[in-house]
Scaffold this active site. Structure first.
Site, short mmCIF file in Angstrom:
data_model
loop_
_atom_site.label_atom_id
_atom_site.label_comp_id
_atom_site.label_asym_id
_atom_site.label_seq_id
_atom_site.Cartn_x
_atom_site.Cartn_y
_atom_site.Cartn_z
N ASP A 63 -17.58 46.02 103.96
CA ASP A 63 -16.68 45.94 105.11
C ASP A 63 -15.24 45.91 104.64
OD1 ASP A 63 -16.76 43.35 104.05
OD2 ASP A 63 -17.97 42.56 105.68
N ASN A 132 -21.14 31.58 111.94
CA ASN A 132 -21.61 31.82 113.31
C ASN A 132 -22.79 32.80 113.31
OD1 ASN A 132 -20.32 34.20 112.68
ND2 ASN A 132 -19.09 34.30 114.54
N HIS A 134 -22.85 35.72 111.62
CA HIS A 134 -22.52 37.12 111.43
C HIS A 134 -23.01 37.61 110.07
CE1 HIS A 134 -18.48 35.69 109.70
NE2 HIS A 134 -18.94 36.47 108.76
N GLU A 139 -20.56 40.64 114.34
CA GLU A 139 -20.42 39.36 115.03
C GLU A 139 -21.57 39.18 116.04
OE1 GLU A 139 -18.44 37.10 114.21
OE2 GLU A 139 -16.37 37.74 113.88
#
Length: 243
Positions: A63, A132, A134, A139
């Site tokens: 990424d 979270n 991801h 996400e």
């Protein structure tokens, strides 16, 4: 999924490095997907300390922040070059980075997808875990079928990554280019590194069936060749078979 639990993060790093070394020696032209983040820093140092021949492998970045050129000091490309690619003696043509400064994110995503296809896909992909849930920059809410694309980053992710931007979450770019879940799950083998007590709860949630878009990392349950490498702190709440 195979779950391997170790006493410490250092033990996790040793085990993952052993696996990568074995794969590289068996397949010198390995297509290897690299991730960034605090968990990966000691891994790259460990790999560089070993007598491994990287001259025939191909590297793909997982990424990149949108808006940052590959030579920006806070870009993932710059971090990977500094921490691994240059010390390993990799030639520029061996390494593919997402260009966060491209004019059109959709065109850049398509270009990167073509590069993956031309390489025959990824043989081995390194992954971490966001607090979270991801995976890469997919996400919560990301679709299982998602491909390389521009993703809007959550406030929590920006807070988690603020260390590279002087501790200021507002300085973290609000979007990033990322391999999609479908791209990741097409890799032939996945090595998932999760360490530290801050990941205990979300790791346990990610391993509870069925997979859910609320926790993108939970889709790793579907991959036939995923190995989780966790330390005791991260694995403290696991109820799965740790074998």
């Amino acid at each position: 999924m195979r779950c391997l639990v170790f006493p410490s993060p250092a033990d996790v790093i040793q085990a993952v490095a052993d696996r990568i070394a074995d794969r590289l020696q068996a397949q010198p032209d390995l297509s290897l997907g690299l991730a960034t983040g605090r968990t990966m820093v000691p891994l790259y140092a460990e790999l560089l300390g070993r007598s491994l021949n990287w001259q025939h492998c191909r590297i793909f970045a997982l990424d990149e922040y949108w808006g940052l050129a590959t030579d920006h000091p806070s870009s993932f490309a710059a971090e990977l070059r500094q921490r691994f690619c240059q010390p390993a003696g990799l030639r520029p043509e061996q390494v593919q980075f997402l260009n966060g400064a491209a004019l059109d994110p959709a065109q850049e995503s398509q270009r990167y997808r073509r590069c993956l296809e031309q390489a025959g896909g990824l043989d081995l992909q390194l992954l971490g875990l966001g607090e979270n849930g991801h995976l890469a920059f997919n996400e919560p809410g990301s679709a299982r079928e998602s491909r390389v694309r521009l993703v809007q980053l959550s406030d929590r992710t920006r807070q988690q990554n603020a260390g590279a931007f002087g501790g200021d979450p507002e300085a973290v770019p609000s979007a990033a280019l990322s391999l999609g879940l479908a791209d990741i799950l097409e890799a032939r083998e996945l090595l998932w590194l999760v360490t530290g007590a801050s990941k205990t709860k979300i790791l346990a949630q990610a391993l509870q069936p069925p997979p859910t878009t609320a926790i993108p990392a939970s889709y790793l349950q579907e991959h036939p060749a995923t190995t989780l490498y966790a330390d005791h702190a991260a694995a403290a709440a696991l109820t799965v078979d740790q074998s």
